[in-house]
Design an enzyme around this catalytic site. Structure first.
Site, PDB file in Angstrom:
ATOM      1  N   ARG A   1       0.867  -1.177   0.000  1.00 25.95           N
ATOM      2  CA  ARG A   1       0.000   0.000   0.000  1.00 25.95           C
ATOM      3  C   ARG A   1       0.903   1.226   0.000  1.00 25.95           C
ATOM      4  O   ARG A   1       1.992   1.216   0.597  1.00 25.95           O
ATOM      5  CB  ARG A   1      -0.897   0.011   1.229  1.00 25.95           C
TER       6      ARG A   1
ATOM      7  N   LYS B   1      -2.620  -1.677   7.783  1.00 30.27           N
ATOM      8  CA  LYS B   1      -4.068  -1.489   7.805  1.00 30.27           C
ATOM      9  C   LYS B   1      -4.747  -2.511   8.724  1.00 30.27           C
ATOM     10  O   LYS B   1      -5.633  -2.181   9.499  1.00 30.27           O
ATOM     11  CB  LYS B   1      -4.608  -1.611   6.377  1.00 30.27           C
TER      12      LYS B   1
ATOM     13  N   HIS C   1      -2.567   2.875  -6.066  1.00 26.48           N
ATOM     14  CA  HIS C   1      -3.127   1.738  -5.331  1.00 26.48           C
ATOM     15  C   HIS C   1      -3.558   0.629  -6.300  1.00 26.48           C
ATOM     16  O   HIS C   1      -3.523  -0.552  -5.962  1.00 26.48           O
ATOM     17  CB  HIS C   1      -4.326   2.198  -4.491  1.00 26.48           C
TER      18      HIS C   1
ATOM     19  N   ARG D   1      -1.830  -2.846  -6.983  1.00 25.23           N
ATOM     20  CA  ARG D   1      -2.076  -4.042  -6.191  1.00 25.23           C
ATOM     21  C   ARG D   1      -3.002  -4.995  -6.966  1.00 25.23           C
ATOM     22  O   ARG D   1      -2.827  -6.204  -6.953  1.00 25.23           O
ATOM     23  CB  ARG D   1      -2.650  -3.673  -4.822  1.00 25.23           C
TER      24      ARG D   1
ATOM     25  N   HIS E   1      -3.779  -8.950   2.970  1.00 23.81           N
ATOM     26  CA  HIS E   1      -5.227  -8.860   3.153  1.00 23.81           C
ATOM     27  C   HIS E   1      -5.625  -9.602   4.416  1.00 23.81           C
ATOM     28  O   HIS E   1      -4.992 -10.588   4.798  1.00 23.81           O
ATOM     29  CB  HIS E   1      -5.955  -9.477   1.952  1.00 23.81           C
TER      30      HIS E   1
ATOM     31  N   TYR F   1      -2.494 -20.303   7.055  1.00 24.06           N
ATOM     32  CA  TYR F   1      -1.439 -19.780   6.181  1.00 24.06           C
ATOM     33  C   TYR F   1      -0.868 -18.503   6.781  1.00 24.06           C
ATOM     34  O   TYR F   1       0.328 -18.284   6.792  1.00 24.06           O
ATOM     35  CB  TYR F   1      -2.031 -19.395   4.819  1.00 24.06           C
TER      36      TYR F   1
END
Length: 194
Positions: free
Chosen positions: A47, A74, A134, A137, A161, A171
């Site tokens: 980001r 984030k 952005h 991404r 994410h 994971y």
């Protein structure tokens, strides 16, 4: 009309993956800090704010890892980013042009401040592009989905994410740095193919 409390979702216009290497080559031909920062952002799929806020303390050149602390993320989870040889070369160049030993990797024009994201947007506009920074991404995500065999979870980890289901959360705990490194190196190779 719409009630005033409806939040409009900002759609980030993304560059098509086919155009990314040409644009990357255009940036590589420029020597500004802004061009270096934008290349780093595209390479790492970070980001904008995370990359522009990056400090030298977060970078381990030896291990080729950039560790973004939780408070700068984030999702408020620490995020490790594998650094490709291309990303390391960008960092070395950023270090070489550092004046007065700023903590920030990408120094702004005002002393002790990071580069402004407006600088990056201007770079895009000057190149005749109307996409957002952005949006890269999504370019990265599409490239993975359309041209590679990497599992969705590994791609999602690269984008930091927030993971909703239990299998993916497993994971997340492992962080998958070793699986993400070859993926980022392939992305780097693709971007540098022009």
């Amino acid at each position: 009309g719409l009630p005033s409390n409806v939040v409009k979702v900002k759609h980030h216009k993304a560059m098509g993956r086919d155009e990314a290497p040409t644009f990357y080559a255009h940036l590589a031909g420029k020597s500004s800090t802004g061009a270096l920062a934008l290349r780093f952002i595209i390479l790492t799929a970070a980001r904008t704010g995370e990359a522009l806020g990056a400090t030298w303390a977060e970078i381990d050149m030896e291990a080729a890892v950039w560790t973004v602390p939780a408070e700068r993320m984030k999702a408020r989870n620490e995020h490790r980013v594998p650094l490709t040889p291309e990303a390391l070369a960008i960092l070395k160049e950023a270090k070489a042009r550092q004046i007065g030993g700023s903590d920030y990797v990408f120094q702004g024009t005002r002393k002790g401040r990071p580069l402004s994201d407006m600088t990056l947007t201007k770079l895009m506009r000057d190149a005749g592009r109307d996409e957002t920074v952005h949006g890269f991404r999504s370019t990265f995500r599409n490239w993975i989905a359309e041209t590679t065999e990497y599992p969705n979870e590994v791609a999602e980890l690269a984008l930091a994410h927030t993971i909703k289901n239990k299998a993916e959360a497993a994971y997340r705990r492992e962080d998958m740095l070793d699986r993400r490194r070859p993926m980022m190196e392939e992305w780097s190779g693709y971007l540098c193919s022009q």
